[in-house]
Write a protein that holds these residues in place. Structure first.
Motif, PDB file in Angstrom:
ATOM      1  N   PHE A   9       0.859  -1.177   0.000  1.00  0.00           N
ATOM      2  CA  PHE A   9       0.000   0.000   0.000  1.00  0.00           C
ATOM      3  C   PHE A   9       0.900   1.233   0.000  1.00  0.00           C
ATOM      4  CE2 PHE A   9      -2.547   3.178   2.333  1.00  0.00           C
ATOM      5  CZ  PHE A   9      -3.664   3.197   1.524  1.00  0.00           C
ATOM      6  N   HIS A  10       0.805   2.039  -1.036  1.00  0.00           N
ATOM      7  CA  HIS A  10       1.648   3.223  -1.169  1.00  0.00           C
ATOM      8  C   HIS A  10       0.782   4.473  -1.177  1.00  0.00           C
ATOM      9  CE1 HIS A  10       4.962   0.575  -2.161  1.00  0.00           C
ATOM     10  NE2 HIS A  10       4.166  -0.028  -3.022  1.00  0.00           N
ATOM     11  N   VAL A  11       1.277   5.530  -0.573  1.00  0.00           N
ATOM     12  CA  VAL A  11       0.586   6.812  -0.565  1.00  0.00           C
ATOM     13  C   VAL A  11       1.437   7.800  -1.347  1.00  0.00           C
ATOM     14  CG1 VAL A  11      -0.321   8.674   0.866  1.00  0.00           C
ATOM     15  CG2 VAL A  11      -0.444   6.325   1.674  1.00  0.00           C
ATOM     16  N   VAL A  12       0.813   8.453  -2.302  1.00  0.00           N
ATOM     17  CA  VAL A  12       1.510   9.430  -3.135  1.00  0.00           C
ATOM     18  C   VAL A  12       0.738  10.729  -3.071  1.00  0.00           C
ATOM     19  CG1 VAL A  12       2.312   9.974  -5.463  1.00  0.00           C
ATOM     20  CG2 VAL A  12       2.327   7.605  -4.667  1.00  0.00           C
ATOM     21  N   ARG A  13       1.443  11.818  -2.809  1.00  0.00           N
ATOM     22  CA  ARG A  13       0.814  13.137  -2.773  1.00  0.00           C
ATOM     23  C   ARG A  13       0.933  13.768  -4.165  1.00  0.00           C
ATOM     24  NH1 ARG A  13       2.082  17.231   1.899  1.00  0.00           N
ATOM     25  NH2 ARG A  13       0.528  15.919   2.859  1.00  0.00           N
ATOM     26  N   ILE A  14      -0.207  14.266  -4.632  1.00  0.00           N
ATOM     27  CA  ILE A  14      -0.265  14.912  -5.941  1.00  0.00           C
ATOM     28  C   ILE A  14      -0.660  16.362  -5.729  1.00  0.00           C
ATOM     29  CG2 ILE A  14      -1.418  14.920  -8.187  1.00  0.00           C
ATOM     30  CD1 ILE A  14      -1.954  11.953  -7.811  1.00  0.00           C
ATOM     31  N   ALA A  15      -0.046  17.245  -6.485  1.00  0.00           N
ATOM     32  CA  ALA A  15      -0.393  18.669  -6.387  1.00  0.00           C
ATOM     33  C   ALA A  15      -1.836  18.872  -6.840  1.00  0.00           C
ATOM     34  CB  ALA A  15       0.548  19.504  -7.254  1.00  0.00           C
ATOM     35  N   GLU A  16      -2.556  19.697  -6.091  1.00  0.00           N
ATOM     36  CA  GLU A  16      -3.969  19.931  -6.409  1.00  0.00           C
ATOM     37  C   GLU A  16      -4.150  20.637  -7.742  1.00  0.00           C
ATOM     38  OE1 GLU A  16      -6.280  21.747  -3.310  1.00  0.00           O
ATOM     39  OE2 GLU A  16      -5.114  20.746  -1.762  1.00  0.00           O
ATOM     40  N   THR A  17      -3.129  21.312  -8.215  1.00  0.00           N
ATOM     41  CA  THR A  17      -3.261  22.075  -9.460  1.00  0.00           C
ATOM     42  C   THR A  17      -3.255  21.177 -10.687  1.00  0.00           C
ATOM     43  OG1 THR A  17      -0.866  22.404  -9.467  1.00  0.00           O
ATOM     44  CG2 THR A  17      -2.226  24.142  -8.470  1.00  0.00           C
ATOM     45  N   ASP A  18      -2.626  19.971 -10.593  1.00  0.00           N
ATOM     46  CA  ASP A  18      -2.544  19.096 -11.764  1.00  0.00           C
ATOM     47  C   ASP A  18      -2.765  17.644 -11.353  1.00  0.00           C
ATOM     48  OD1 ASP A  18      -2.147  18.282 -14.383  1.00  0.00           O
ATOM     49  OD2 ASP A  18       0.037  18.176 -14.162  1.00  0.00           O
ATOM     50  N   VAL A  19      -3.984  17.333 -10.923  1.00  0.00           N
ATOM     51  CA  VAL A  19      -4.300  15.977 -10.471  1.00  0.00           C
ATOM     52  C   VAL A  19      -4.235  14.996 -11.634  1.00  0.00           C
ATOM     53  CG1 VAL A  19      -6.082  14.515  -9.440  1.00  0.00           C
ATOM     54  CG2 VAL A  19      -5.702  16.812  -8.561  1.00  0.00           C
ATOM     55  N   ALA A  20      -4.793  15.370 -12.784  1.00  0.00           N
ATOM     56  CA  ALA A  20      -4.808  14.470 -13.940  1.00  0.00           C
ATOM     57  C   ALA A  20      -3.383  14.170 -14.408  1.00  0.00           C
ATOM     58  CB  ALA A  20      -5.622  15.082 -15.074  1.00  0.00           C
ATOM     59  N   GLY A  21      -2.528  15.175 -14.433  1.00  0.00           N
ATOM     60  CA  GLY A  21      -1.139  14.963 -14.843  1.00  0.00           C
ATOM     61  C   GLY A  21      -0.401  14.096 -13.846  1.00  0.00           C
ATOM     62  N   GLY A  22      -0.655  14.304 -12.547  1.00  0.00           N
ATOM     63  CA  GLY A  22      -0.012  13.482 -11.523  1.00  0.00           C
ATOM     64  C   GLY A  22      -0.430  12.032 -11.617  1.00  0.00           C
ATOM     65  N   VAL A  23      -1.709  11.787 -11.851  1.00  0.00           N
ATOM     66  CA  VAL A  23      -2.205  10.410 -11.998  1.00  0.00           C
ATOM     67  C   VAL A  23      -1.605   9.769 -13.239  1.00  0.00           C
ATOM     68  CG1 VAL A  23      -4.271   9.019 -12.436  1.00  0.00           C
ATOM     69  CG2 VAL A  23      -4.329  10.799 -10.694  1.00  0.00           C
ATOM     70  N   ALA A  24      -1.495  10.523 -14.332  1.00  0.00           N
ATOM     71  CA  ALA A  24      -0.890   9.994 -15.568  1.00  0.00           C
ATOM     72  C   ALA A  24       0.584   9.646 -15.342  1.00  0.00           C
ATOM     73  CB  ALA A  24      -1.034  11.000 -16.698  1.00  0.00           C
ATOM     74  N   ASP A  25       1.312  10.493 -14.613  1.00  0.00           N
ATOM     75  CA  ASP A  25       2.724  10.206 -14.324  1.00  0.00           C
ATOM     76  C   ASP A  25       2.858   8.944 -13.464  1.00  0.00           C
ATOM     77  OD1 ASP A  25       3.451  12.427 -15.742  1.00  0.00           O
ATOM     78  OD2 ASP A  25       3.748  13.711 -13.955  1.00  0.00           O
ATOM     79  N   ILE A  26       1.981   8.795 -12.471  1.00  0.00           N
ATOM     80  CA  ILE A  26       2.026   7.608 -11.612  1.00  0.00           C
ATOM     81  C   ILE A  26       1.710   6.359 -12.424  1.00  0.00           C
ATOM     82  CG2 ILE A  26       0.885   6.453  -9.667  1.00  0.00           C
ATOM     83  CD1 ILE A  26       0.568   9.255  -8.420  1.00  0.00           C
ATOM     84  N   ASP A  27       0.709   6.444 -13.307  1.00  0.00           N
ATOM     85  CA  ASP A  27       0.363   5.291 -14.147  1.00  0.00           C
ATOM     86  C   ASP A  27       1.526   4.909 -15.061  1.00  0.00           C
ATOM     87  OD1 ASP A  27      -2.106   5.044 -13.001  1.00  0.00           O
ATOM     88  OD2 ASP A  27      -3.206   6.006 -14.650  1.00  0.00           O
ATOM     89  N   ALA A  28       2.203   5.916 -15.596  1.00  0.00           N
ATOM     90  CA  ALA A  28       3.345   5.629 -16.478  1.00  0.00           C
ATOM     91  C   ALA A  28       4.464   4.955 -15.690  1.00  0.00           C
ATOM     92  CB  ALA A  28       3.838   6.925 -17.120  1.00  0.00           C
ATOM     93  N   LEU A  29       4.733   5.445 -14.489  1.00  0.00           N
ATOM     94  CA  LEU A  29       5.766   4.835 -13.653  1.00  0.00           C
ATOM     95  C   LEU A  29       5.368   3.419 -13.258  1.00  0.00           C
ATOM     96  CD1 LEU A  29       8.412   5.154 -12.069  1.00  0.00           C
ATOM     97  CD2 LEU A  29       7.042   6.031 -10.170  1.00  0.00           C
ATOM     98  N   TRP A  30       4.113   3.228 -12.928  1.00  0.00           N
ATOM     99  CA  TRP A  30       3.631   1.902 -12.545  1.00  0.00           C
ATOM    100  C   TRP A  30       3.795   0.913 -13.705  1.00  0.00           C
ATOM    101  CZ3 TRP A  30       2.231  -0.078  -7.938  1.00  0.00           C
ATOM    102  CH2 TRP A  30       1.633  -1.330  -7.933  1.00  0.00           C
ATOM    103  N   LYS A  31       3.434   1.330 -14.917  1.00  0.00           N
ATOM    104  CA  LYS A  31       3.551   0.440 -16.084  1.00  0.00           C
ATOM    105  C   LYS A  31       5.009   0.088 -16.364  1.00  0.00           C
ATOM    106  CE  LYS A  31      -0.657   1.535 -18.519  1.00  0.00           C
ATOM    107  NZ  LYS A  31      -1.286   2.111 -19.697  1.00  0.00           N
TER     108      LYS A  31
END
Length: 184
Positions: A9-31
């Motif tokens: 279980f990992h917790v990642v903080r994403i900036a509120e200004t770019d939630v979609a970009g942060g989620v996309a970066d996390i998905d890319a790293l995960w893949k």
């Protein structure tokens, strides 16, 4: 950040200004790191909302259960008052003939009901205190448990007892005593 109790279980903080970009970066790293497994993500606010819904459902259930219990207890107290007043109708009439006031008769019969209610409340306080403490320790910032909720419940219970019993006693002590003594 990895939780010590659950290393998967990992917790990642994403900036509120770019939630979609942060989620996309996390998905890319995960893949890139774990290409065979799809990411299973939840936002913390959704996690807290789900937890809150559980406590809200529990609170609603306990509220309805308490209301049902209170209604049954009030009906039982009312039935006991009817029984005691009917059983002591001649005594009430004799007291009225001998000059007792309605208020003194009501207070005499109320005393027989108020003392057991007081005793039951005082006996229930330790159990209620332990249950409330156990419930409040489930939260991150538990509140201090004071005596005021217990005193308020006692006053509320006494008010219900006085209303349930007092009305019946008042109704029995008001009419002239001749009707009750005539059946003798």
């Amino acid at each position: 950040y990895t939780l010590a109790s659950d290393p998967t279980f990992h917790v990642v903080r994403i900036a509120e200004t770019d939630v979609a970009g942060g989620v996309a970066d996390i998905d890319a790293l995960w893949k890139r790191l774990v290409p065979t497994m799809a990411p299973n993500r939840r936002f913390v606010d959704q996690f807290f909302e789900d937890s809150f819904e559980l406590y809200l459902a529990m609170s609603t259930s306990f509220t309805w259960l308490a209301a049902f219990t209170l209604a049954i207890a009030t009906m039982g107290l009312f039935a006991m008052a009817l029984f005691v007043v009917a059983r002591r109708a001649r005594e009430i009439a004799v007291r009225k003939v001998l000059g007792a006031r309605t208020q003194s008769i009501v207070s005499l019969l109320l005393r027989g009901f108020v003392l057991p209610v007081l005793l039951a409340s005082v006996l229930a306080w330790p159990v209620a205190y332990l249950a409330a403490r156990a419930y409040l320790t489930q939260f991150v910032d538990p509140i201090d448990l004071t005596a005021w909720p217990f005193v308020a419940c006692l006053l509320f219970t006494l008010a219900i007892a006085v209303l349930a019993v007092g009305g019946q006693t008042w109704r029995a002590a008001r009419p002239p005593p001749a009707g009750a003594l005539r059946t003798e």
